[in-house]
Design an enzyme around this catalytic site. Structure first.
Site, PDB file in Angstrom:
ATOM      1  N   TYR A  74      70.982  78.578  13.031  1.00 47.58           N
ATOM      2  CA  TYR A  74      71.781  79.145  11.938  1.00 47.58           C
ATOM      3  C   TYR A  74      71.535  80.647  11.817  1.00 47.58           C
ATOM      4  O   TYR A  74      72.471  81.442  11.744  1.00 47.58           O
ATOM      5  CB  TYR A  74      71.422  78.438  10.625  1.00 47.58           C
ATOM      6  N   PHE A 126      99.711  95.434  13.619  1.00 47.41           N
ATOM      7  CA  PHE A 126     100.102  94.087  14.048  1.00 47.41           C
ATOM      8  C   PHE A 126     100.448  93.264  12.799  1.00 47.41           C
ATOM      9  O   PHE A 126     100.064  93.626  11.694  1.00 47.41           O
ATOM     10  CB  PHE A 126      98.979  93.426  14.860  1.00 47.41           C
ATOM     11  N   ASP A 127     101.143  92.151  12.953  1.00 50.03           N
ATOM     12  CA  ASP A 127     101.622  91.408  11.774  1.00 50.03           C
ATOM     13  C   ASP A 127     100.496  90.997  10.825  1.00 50.03           C
ATOM     14  O   ASP A 127     100.607  91.150   9.613  1.00 50.03           O
ATOM     15  CB  ASP A 127     102.509  90.207  12.164  1.00 50.03           C
ATOM     16  N   ASP A 216      91.881  98.978  16.266  1.00 53.13           N
ATOM     17  CA  ASP A 216      92.184  97.552  16.376  1.00 53.13           C
ATOM     18  C   ASP A 216      92.258  97.323  17.891  1.00 53.13           C
ATOM     19  O   ASP A 216      93.263  97.631  18.529  1.00 53.13           O
ATOM     20  CB  ASP A 216      93.512  97.263  15.668  1.00 53.13           C
ATOM     21  N   ALA A 218      91.985  94.791  20.258  1.00 53.81           N
ATOM     22  CA  ALA A 218      92.154  93.485  20.915  1.00 53.81           C
ATOM     23  C   ALA A 218      92.370  93.615  22.432  1.00 53.81           C
ATOM     24  O   ALA A 218      91.926  92.777  23.200  1.00 53.81           O
ATOM     25  CB  ALA A 218      93.320  92.739  20.282  1.00 53.81           C
ATOM     26  N   LYS A 259      91.729  87.990  23.082  1.00 55.09           N
ATOM     27  CA  LYS A 259      92.545  88.666  24.099  1.00 55.09           C
ATOM     28  C   LYS A 259      91.598  89.188  25.187  1.00 55.09           C
ATOM     29  O   LYS A 259      91.165  88.431  26.037  1.00 55.09           O
ATOM     30  CB  LYS A 259      93.347  89.811  23.460  1.00 55.09           C
ATOM     31  N   HIS A 450     107.218  84.156   9.847  1.00 56.65           N
ATOM     32  CA  HIS A 450     107.643  83.680  11.172  1.00 56.65           C
ATOM     33  C   HIS A 450     106.923  82.416  11.610  1.00 56.65           C
ATOM     34  O   HIS A 450     107.448  81.653  12.408  1.00 56.65           O
ATOM     35  CB  HIS A 450     107.448  84.778  12.224  1.00 56.65           C
TER      36      HIS A 450
HETATM   37  N1  F0G Z   1      95.391  92.851  16.088  1.00 55.78           N
HETATM   38  C1  F0G Z   1      96.175  92.733  17.157  1.00 55.78           C
HETATM   39  C2  F0G Z   1      96.625  93.962  17.888  1.00 55.78           C
HETATM   40  C3  F0G Z   1      96.602  91.469  17.573  1.00 55.78           C
HETATM   41  O1  F0G Z   1      97.406  91.369  18.618  1.00 55.78           O
HETATM   42  C4  F0G Z   1      96.165  90.329  16.847  1.00 55.78           C
HETATM   43  C5  F0G Z   1      96.607  88.994  17.226  1.00 55.78           C
HETATM   44  C6  F0G Z   1      95.329  90.505  15.752  1.00 55.78           C
HETATM   45  C7  F0G Z   1      94.953  91.784  15.403  1.00 55.78           C
HETATM   46  C8  F0G Z   1      94.827  89.339  14.942  1.00 55.78           C
HETATM   47  O2  F0G Z   1      93.893  88.635  15.652  1.00 55.78           O
HETATM   48  O3  F0G Z   1      94.916  86.367  15.992  1.00 55.78           O
HETATM   49  O4  F0G Z   1      92.487  86.769  16.374  1.00 55.78           O
HETATM   50  O5  F0G Z   1      93.393  86.758  14.074  1.00 55.78           O
HETATM   51  N2  F0G Z   1      97.547  88.767  18.013  1.00 55.78           N
HETATM   52  C9  F0G Z   1      98.003  87.495  18.505  1.00 55.78           C
HETATM   53  C10 F0G Z   1      99.260  87.693  19.290  1.00 55.78           C
HETATM   54  C11 F0G Z   1      98.104  86.422  17.483  1.00 55.78           C
HETATM   55  O6  F0G Z   1      99.932  86.700  19.602  1.00 55.78           O
HETATM   56  O7  F0G Z   1      99.593  88.826  19.632  1.00 55.78           O
HETATM   57  P1  F0G Z   1      93.677  87.039  15.509  1.00 55.78           P
END
Ligand code: F0G
Length: 464
Positions: A74, A126-127, A216, A218, A259, A450
């Protein structure tokens, strides 16, 4: 001496997973049951799944071997220290906070620094980032360069921030801006990279106004590869070296390690500031878990620690970017309207040019995604008005900045013949595009609509 121009996959297959082959009748049934929302279709009914490159990578034998070494304690697990040291070395940031995925980091960070009256600028949020900024009560502002909003424009770094715009925002209202975000690569803007030069200019602008810079990150490794390929003076440079330089320009970073971490789950938040780190850890304990596991199993931390090294290998990145570009080039040669140039993790169809007769408010990207699934069992993802638009009081749609269909390519998963099948399928839908019509949303939740909304065709039968 034999030399080859063929870029080969730098791995061979050890374990195989059968592909589902649903019939057209199955697909029809699935679409009807899903109310035309591809997120509601079971993966068992998808042959080639290009909905996302997130969490869908194939792990390496070294990653699987690392998982066996996972320490599930833990507090203070060995796997945490290994993960921490890898992320510290990569980012140069002292505080490494594991989270179960990217949006958990966003939730923690913006709960602390967001809030009503605040403005968070980015190249393109990102969304989930936008949703978390807005959920805190703050405003999310996209300041990508003009070319970044024109799918057909050619530019090597369409993810770049419009620095003069950022400068004037900070000059006028820096007290409202808790931090500046740069997304590498710029996912919602077509997986397009940000140049090192632009990152340096953003850093200088942030320094001038005393505002922190966060990444950010990823897809940081893919971004590093594009810098090596496209930026003056960077040719042949070690991608790890480029990544190190990128991270050292920032005060903090968060990563969805699903990613470029080659993880099926996981992420991190890394910061330099002690006080912010303490606040984030307190939030982490509240929502994710103890600071040495952050909602992950020890074995997940191990898989990521190994993956974060593998993703920067030259052979891998060369193959990765070339295979995305291969799909892009074949579709481009066939005349299919695409966002230009190829992105790192995905090929994006330009839905407005693909279906010029269907206005953005009638969701052309969703129509294309539905047709592609119906005809070929290939699942893509709309990144347009469904994802980034909104329903106005009069029931009409405010369009998103662009209408795209993303064919996201999971890492190390599909072969060239799978991609040839995808190319054929997209070309078929393009040839048959006159049959497609518009759609409307019949119900939607308040945020991130979406994922769960339902659709209805406007005077045509998408299941014909
Ligand atoms: N930032 C970026 C640039 C992303 O592409 C994503 C996720 C996130 C943050 C959020 O990360 O999914 O681990 O919580 N992108 C995925 C996509 C979902 O399909 O592009 P997460």
């Amino acid at each position: 001496m034999f030399t080859s121009s063929t870029i080969i996959e730098p791995f061979r297959v050890k374990v195989v997973e059968p592909l589902p082959r649903p019939t057209r009748e199955d697909r029809c049934r699935q679409l009807a049951a899903a109310r035309l929302n591809l997120f509601s279709i079971p993966a068992e009914a998808v042959t080639i799944d290009l909905m996302t490159d997130s969490g869908t990578s194939a792990m390496s034998q070294e990653q699987w071997a690392s998982m066996m070494r996972g320490d599930e304690s833990y507090a203070g697990a060995r796997s945490y220290y290994r993960f921490r040291d890898v992320v510290r070395d990569l980012t140069g940031m002292h505080h490494v906070i594991p989270v179960h995925q990217g949006r958990a980091a966003e939730k923690i960070l913006f709960t602390l620094v967001g809030g009503p009256g605040k403005v968070v600028p980015a190249n393109t949020h990102f969304d989930t980032t936008r949703a978390n900024v807005e959920h805190s009560g703050a405003e999310a502002l996209d300041l990508v360069i003009a070319e970044g909003l024109q799918p057909q424009a050619e530019h090597p770094f369409k993810g770049n921030v419009d620095v003069p715009l950022l400068d004037s925002l900070l000059a006028e209202q820096k007290q409202r801006v808790p931090l500046v975000v740069v997304t590498i690569t710029n996912n919602s803007g077509g997986g397009q990279p940000v140049s090192l030069e632009n990152l340096k200019q953003v850093r200088a602008c942030c320094d001038k106004h005393g505002v922190p810079l966060f990444l950010d990150c990823a897809r940081f490794a893919e971004n590093a590869w594009f810098i090596r390929q496209r930026e003056a003076g960077q040719a042949g440079r070690d991608p790890a070296d480029i990544a190190h330089e990128i991270f050292r320009l920032a005060d903090g970073a968060w990563m969805s390690a699903k990613k470029d971490g080659f993880g099926n789950i996981g992420g991190f938040l890394a910061v330099k500031d002690d006080e912010l780190a303490a606040g984030c850890r307190n939030m982490l304990i509240l929502t994710e878990g103890f600071p040495t596991y952050g909602g992950l199993a020890g074995r997940d931390l191990e898989a990521l620690a190994t993956g974060l090294g593998e993703v920067l290998e030259v052979d891998y990145l060369c193959y990765r970017i070339a295979s995305t570009e291969y799909v892009w080039r074949r579709l481009d040669e066939a005349g299919v309207p695409l966002l230009r140039p190829a992105g790192g993790h995905a090929v994006y169809l330009d839905a407005r040019a693909f279906l010029p007769g269907i206005p953005p408010g009638q969701l052309p990207g969703q129509s294309i995604s539905i047709a592609l699934y119906l005809e070929s069992a290939v699942r893509a993802c709309e990144i347009g008005t469904v994802m980034f638009g909104r329903t106005l009081a009069n029931g009409e749609q405010e369009p998103g900045p662009m209408d795209l269909v993303r064919l996201a390519i999971p890492r190390r998963v599909y072969t060239q013949s799978h991609m040839d099948y995808v190319v054929e399928a997209v070309c078929y839908v393009y040839a048959e595009r006159a049959r497609l019509g518009g759609l409307r949303i019949i119900d939607e939740p308040e945020a991130l609509r979406h994922f769960t909304c339902g659709f209805e065709p406007l005077g045509w039968d998408p299941l014909r």
